[in-house]
Scaffold this active site. Structure first.
Site, mmCIF file in Angstrom:
data_model
loop_
_atom_site.group_PDB
_atom_site.id
_atom_site.type_symbol
_atom_site.label_atom_id
_atom_site.label_comp_id
_atom_site.label_asym_id
_atom_site.label_seq_id
_atom_site.Cartn_x
_atom_site.Cartn_y
_atom_site.Cartn_z
ATOM 1 N N ASP A 58 45.252 42.831 66.833
ATOM 2 C CA ASP A 58 44.306 42.626 65.567
ATOM 3 C C ASP A 58 42.740 42.737 66.260
ATOM 4 O OD1 ASP A 58 42.492 42.469 63.549
ATOM 5 O OD2 ASP A 58 43.285 40.720 62.601
ATOM 6 N N ASP A 61 42.833 46.007 57.586
ATOM 7 C CA ASP A 61 42.894 44.696 56.949
ATOM 8 C C ASP A 61 41.446 44.670 56.260
ATOM 9 O OD1 ASP A 61 42.316 41.966 56.405
ATOM 10 O OD2 ASP A 61 42.536 41.220 58.490
ATOM 11 N N HIS A 68 38.291 33.231 65.770
ATOM 12 C CA HIS A 68 39.288 32.109 65.668
ATOM 13 C C HIS A 68 39.471 31.204 66.785
ATOM 14 C CE1 HIS A 68 42.035 34.981 63.060
ATOM 15 N NE2 HIS A 68 40.926 34.527 62.311
ATOM 16 N N LYS A 95 53.248 38.848 59.142
ATOM 17 C CA LYS A 95 52.208 38.297 60.194
ATOM 18 C C LYS A 95 52.124 36.979 59.780
ATOM 19 C CE LYS A 95 47.771 39.494 62.045
ATOM 20 N NZ LYS A 95 46.473 39.965 61.740
ATOM 21 N N GLU A 141 45.377 46.716 64.626
ATOM 22 C CA GLU A 141 44.659 46.311 63.073
ATOM 23 C C GLU A 141 43.410 46.422 63.273
ATOM 24 O OE1 GLU A 141 46.390 42.818 61.379
ATOM 25 O OE2 GLU A 141 44.499 42.245 60.596
ATOM 26 N N GLN A 173 40.428 40.049 68.502
ATOM 27 C CA GLN A 173 40.698 38.634 68.042
ATOM 28 C C GLN A 173 42.393 38.207 68.061
ATOM 29 O OE1 GLN A 173 39.533 37.896 63.919
ATOM 30 N NE2 GLN A 173 41.490 38.220 63.288
ATOM 31 N N GLU A 174 43.169 39.182 68.091
ATOM 32 C CA GLU A 174 44.549 38.667 68.248
ATOM 33 C C GLU A 174 45.486 39.894 69.252
ATOM 34 O OE1 GLU A 174 46.022 38.416 64.105
ATOM 35 O OE2 GLU A 174 44.114 37.312 63.432
ATOM 36 N N HIS A 230 49.602 36.027 56.659
ATOM 37 C CA HIS A 230 48.846 34.754 56.515
ATOM 38 C C HIS A 230 47.308 34.899 56.604
ATOM 39 C CE1 HIS A 230 48.796 33.740 61.140
ATOM 40 N NE2 HIS A 230 48.403 35.208 60.793
ATOM 41 N N ARG A 231 46.443 33.960 56.410
ATOM 42 C CA ARG A 231 45.008 33.866 56.785
ATOM 43 C C ARG A 231 45.019 32.754 57.933
ATOM 44 N NH1 ARG A 231 41.602 36.717 53.327
ATOM 45 N NH2 ARG A 231 40.661 36.937 55.255
ATOM 46 N N SER A 232 43.789 32.664 58.416
ATOM 47 C CA SER A 232 43.717 31.825 59.692
ATOM 48 C C SER A 232 43.594 30.408 59.196
ATOM 49 C CB SER A 232 42.490 32.032 60.440
ATOM 50 O OG SER A 232 41.220 32.422 59.661
ATOM 51 N N SER A 276 37.538 35.537 59.551
ATOM 52 C CA SER A 276 36.868 36.776 59.843
ATOM 53 C C SER A 276 37.231 37.709 58.550
ATOM 54 C CB SER A 276 37.722 37.525 60.958
ATOM 55 O OG SER A 276 38.955 37.855 60.915
ATOM 56 N N LYS A 283 47.021 40.681 51.939
ATOM 57 C CA LYS A 283 46.737 39.292 51.858
ATOM 58 C C LYS A 283 46.299 39.192 50.336
ATOM 59 C CE LYS A 283 44.302 38.759 56.372
ATOM 60 N NZ LYS A 283 43.053 38.903 56.982
ATOM 61 N N GLU A 300 45.099 29.993 64.762
ATOM 62 C CA GLU A 300 46.284 30.508 64.288
ATOM 63 C C GLU A 300 47.493 29.861 65.210
ATOM 64 O OE1 GLU A 300 46.179 34.453 63.663
ATOM 65 O OE2 GLU A 300 44.958 34.419 61.644
HETATM 66 P P1 PGA Z 1 41.260 35.480 58.859
HETATM 67 O O1 PGA Z 1 41.903 36.383 60.195
HETATM 68 O O2 PGA Z 1 42.383 35.144 58.042
HETATM 69 O O3 PGA Z 1 40.249 34.789 59.659
HETATM 70 O O4 PGA Z 1 40.283 36.640 58.012
HETATM 71 C C1 PGA Z 1 42.976 36.885 59.880
HETATM 72 C C2 PGA Z 1 42.923 38.513 59.991
HETATM 73 O O5 PGA Z 1 41.832 39.040 60.513
HETATM 74 O O6 PGA Z 1 44.008 39.194 60.159
HETATM 75 ZN ZN ZN Z 2 42.714 41.154 60.464
#
Ligand code: PGA
Ligand code: ZN
Length: 402
Positions: free
Chosen positions: A233, A304, A147, A380, A276, A155-156, A357-359, A42, A329, A197
């Site tokens: 998130d 983000d 994800h 994170k 987020e 998403q999270e 981190h990233r996914s 994402s 990131k 993740e």
């Molecule tokens: P991404 O997702 O690494 O797929 O961008 C993580 C996030 O959105 O924080």
């Molecule tokens: Zn995010």
């Protein structure tokens, strides 16, 4: 001592089965640094540009690496400046952000190694921040969005073990919440597949996910006496439909005003410590309105996709009072220097920072060092899975130095 003697780039595998770039840098004295580029699913539209691995490596060998050899690895600003000079673009599309971030981080690690220092000591001890504690882990326990297929819209669903006494206890507390969630899902007859993740990705509604995470954190608090707060998130850029000017959920659509009211109510109901990307990446005003809507709470409102670790975008956010926290990131911006500048600007403006981190990840654990060295309040990095625990276990090791 810290002069660069050798640089090597290779293509390796990431946690989604995709190719990614690993860089190795050796100094004349034998200092060695290795780092890998992660990747997003994402991704924000304003992120630095990732290039095809094979093409980027082939180009770098001819056009970039000769300019880096013999530089002083201890001069991180100088190293990153050469990356930008050779790249020649605004978004690193020349050399590729994946090449840039792997090289930039490998360089810092080589310099640290040449001086017999851990990376967090090299960056934290000598720099602005005299570091003496580690961040709390922010862990993804139920996830959907980009994800996972057929899971939650948000998403999270995240947890933060605010009552933990140290990083080791914190890491195991998040793992216990993750376990208890599986038991609750089984009891409710739900599937227990996982997303990219390592979070559970059941076919449930967002509201059911809130209930389940709440039940699990309450259980863990009863069992251990450790308070665990919830976070989200929303990754709302993924839901935003510009034509309709609505956030599109499976259960219906929301205008920006409705999105703000909905999420602010959830923040109260579930005592959310962290939210987020509640608002999409182009709407600084909406983001500011949401920040105001929860200003009576202690909620971290984190950008983000909005900020993409970019100091110029963060400066707009600060001016408009959008958010009070920045997700960091390094691969969104491409170099350690740029990452550091964004963190510095955030802290000067009173924003908190969360290293992430990233996914798509590898077993690279550099972000645990960066989060500690730069004074981020949270790291994170998921809860389980080899590429996630690589960071968490490194946090446990780092903490032993304090
Ligand atoms: P991404 O997702 O690494 O797929 O961008 C993580 C996030 O959105 O924080
Ligand atoms: Zn995010």
């Amino acid at each position: 001592m810290t002069e660069i003697a050798d640089i090597y780039l290779r293509k390796i595998l990431d946690s989604r089965g995709n190719p990614t770039i690993e860089a190795e840098i050796t100094t004349v004295s034998g200092g060695f640094g290795r780092a890998c580029a992660p990747s997003g699913a994402s991704t924000g539209i304003y992120e630095a540009h990732v290039r095809d691995c094979d093409e980027a490596i082939a180009d770098a060998k001819i056009k970039l690496l000769p300019h880096l050899l013999e530089l002083d690895a201890a001069d991180q600003f100088g190293f990153d400046e050469v990356l930008h000079e050779v790249d020649g673009t605004e978004n690193l599309s020349g050399i590729g952000a994946n090449v840039a971030v792997a090289l930039s981080l490998a360089n810092a690690k080589a310099a640290a190694s040449a001086q017999n220092l851990e990376l967090f000591q090299y960056l934290g001890g000598n720099g602005l921040y005299q570091v003496h504690n580690t961040p709390l882990p922010l862990g993804n326990v139920i996830g959907g969005g980009a994800h996972a297929v057929d899971a939650t819209d948000i998403q999270e669903f995240l947890v933060i073990p605010t009552g933990a006494g140290n990083s080791a206890e914190a890491v195991f507390t998040n793992a216990l919440v993750h376990k208890r969630i599986k038991e609750i899902l089984v009891a409710r007859g739900k599937g227990c597949g996982k997303g990219d993740e390592g979070a559970w990705a059941p076919h449930i509604s967002d509201l059911e996910a809130f209930e389940i995470v709440k039940e699990a954190t309450d259980k863990v608090a009863d069992e251990t006496g450790i308070e665990v707060r919830m976070g989200l998130d929303v990754a709302s850029s993924e839901m935003w439909n510009a034509e309709k000017q609505r956030y599109v959920y499976k259960t219906g659509e929301r205008t920006t005003e409705e999105q703000i009211a909905y999420l602010a109510e959830l923040a109260d109901q579930y005592d959310l410590l962290y939210i987020e990307d509640p608002i999409q990446e182009e709407d600084f005003e909406g983001f500011a309105a949401f920040t105001k809507a929860v200003e009576n709470r202690d909620t971290l409102v984190c950008g983000d996709d909005l900020f993409v670790t970019n100091a110029a975008r963060l400066a707009i956010g600060i001016e408009k009072e959008a958010g009070n926290c920045v997700l960091i990131k390094p691969n969104q911006i491409g170099t350690l220097t740029d990452t550091f500048e964004t963190i510095q600007l955030a802290h000067e403006a009173g924003y908190e920072t969360v290293m992430s981190h990233r996914s798509g990840e590898t077993t690279d654990n550099t972000i645990a060092h960066l989060a500690t060295a730069f004074g981020c309040c949270l790291l994170k990095s998921g809860v389980v899975g080899g590429e996630r625990i690589a960071k968490l276990n490194e946090l446990i090791r780092i903490e032993e130095h304090f």
